[in-house]
Design an enzyme around this catalytic site. Sequence first.
Site, short mmCIF file in Angstrom:
data_model
loop_
_atom_site.label_atom_id
_atom_site.label_comp_id
_atom_site.label_asym_id
_atom_site.label_seq_id
_atom_site.Cartn_x
_atom_site.Cartn_y
_atom_site.Cartn_z
N GLY A 52 -4.94 -6.29 10.50
CA GLY A 52 -4.75 -7.01 9.23
C GLY A 52 -3.58 -6.41 8.46
N HIS A 53 -3.57 -5.09 8.34
CA HIS A 53 -2.46 -4.42 7.66
C HIS A 53 -1.15 -4.67 8.41
CE1 HIS A 53 -5.89 -1.57 6.61
NE2 HIS A 53 -5.45 -1.90 5.42
P1 AMP Z 1 -6.49 -1.80 1.96
O1 AMP Z 1 -5.94 -0.72 2.81
O2 AMP Z 1 -7.89 -2.19 2.32
O3 AMP Z 1 -6.28 -1.55 0.50
O4 AMP Z 1 -5.64 -3.09 2.30
C1 AMP Z 1 -4.23 -3.09 2.16
C2 AMP Z 1 -3.72 -4.51 2.25
O5 AMP Z 1 -4.10 -5.06 3.53
C3 AMP Z 1 -4.35 -5.42 1.19
O6 AMP Z 1 -3.37 -6.32 0.71
C4 AMP Z 1 -5.44 -6.12 1.95
O7 AMP Z 1 -5.78 -7.38 1.42
C5 AMP Z 1 -4.79 -6.27 3.32
N1 AMP Z 1 -5.83 -6.46 4.34
C6 AMP Z 1 -6.95 -5.73 4.51
N2 AMP Z 1 -7.72 -6.25 5.49
C7 AMP Z 1 -7.06 -7.35 5.94
C8 AMP Z 1 -7.34 -8.34 6.94
N3 AMP Z 1 -8.45 -8.30 7.68
N4 AMP Z 1 -6.44 -9.32 7.13
C9 AMP Z 1 -5.31 -9.37 6.37
N5 AMP Z 1 -4.99 -8.48 5.43
C10 AMP Z 1 -5.85 -7.49 5.21
#
Ligand code: AMP
Length: 283
Positions: A36-37
């Site tokens: 996702g990231h």
């Molecule tokens: P985090 O590390 O959880 O703060 O996420 C960092 C970025 O990655 C944020 O913009 C999240 O929305 C995005 N993100 C997290 N999980 C996913 C996913 N499964 N698909 C797409 N983007 C994601």
Amino acid sequence: MKTVTDPKAVQAWALTEKRAGRTIGFVPTMGFLHEGHLSLVRRARAENANVVVSIFVNPLQFGPTEDLAVYPRDAGGDAAKVEGAGCDVLFMPEPSAMYAEGFQTHVDVSRLSQGMCGAHRPGHFRGVATVVAKLFNLIQPDRAYFGDKDYQQVQVIRQMVEDLAFPLAVIALPTVRDADGLAMSSRNVRLSDRARQAALILPEALKMLQARCRRETLLSTTIREEFKAVLARQPEVELEYVEIVEPQTLSALTQAGGRVSAVLAAAIRVGGVRLIDHCRLGD
Ligand code: AMP
């Protein structure tokens, strides 16, 4: 790829790039990176001269009883992953460098932060908006990339960018899922096999309601009841909230589906882990 920990150093680098007319794409994260990231990093790579990824587990956005201490970390693995996806600068500040003694300025996107996750995580979006505003000032991005998975977060950031006139574009990309349908999340690693199996009821319930609302407009009370009935099939899954909201303002809707487009968003707890997911309803 270079790794920078000093906020002033990353800001000096960014200003040089900007003056030279080279664009900067920015992906803020909390690390323990997954596909996702990396989908955000790859998109940033395709659209900008420079790509910056930040990894910062932001203490300001965690409540006192939340999982800051056990939030998964893997700095070495993360560095290799972002480099592979095309990152030029990995920014990994220490909390004390971001929030020096005497820090006292916060950004509060008041209305959009109230419902949904905001209602259950007091201060969370204030912490998010504050750190993202600071990161924007340090990194000076032309484009900032966020996951639609954190739907409320994207709306909060868009509003902040509009209200405070940050000169950048916010780009939100679709949720990346594992083959079984579970939305990828750094927190998934903390799920036991059994809890993970149970958690699959969340995307399943969303999918069911999305199909139900494709042509038909339903009362939100009905949607909520049907959603809860699906979730009840997994007794170890505890529902934190399920809401049906207008996609931009996030205000509660009394009906959704058919021509009434809405977002169905939910948070659950399973095996000590909190998970969120959402889907679109209607056109
Ligand atoms: P985090 O590390 O959880 O703060 O996420 C960092 C970025 O990655 C944020 O913009 C999240 O929305 C995005 N993100 C997290 N999980 C996913 C996913 N499964 N698909 C797409 N983007 C994601």
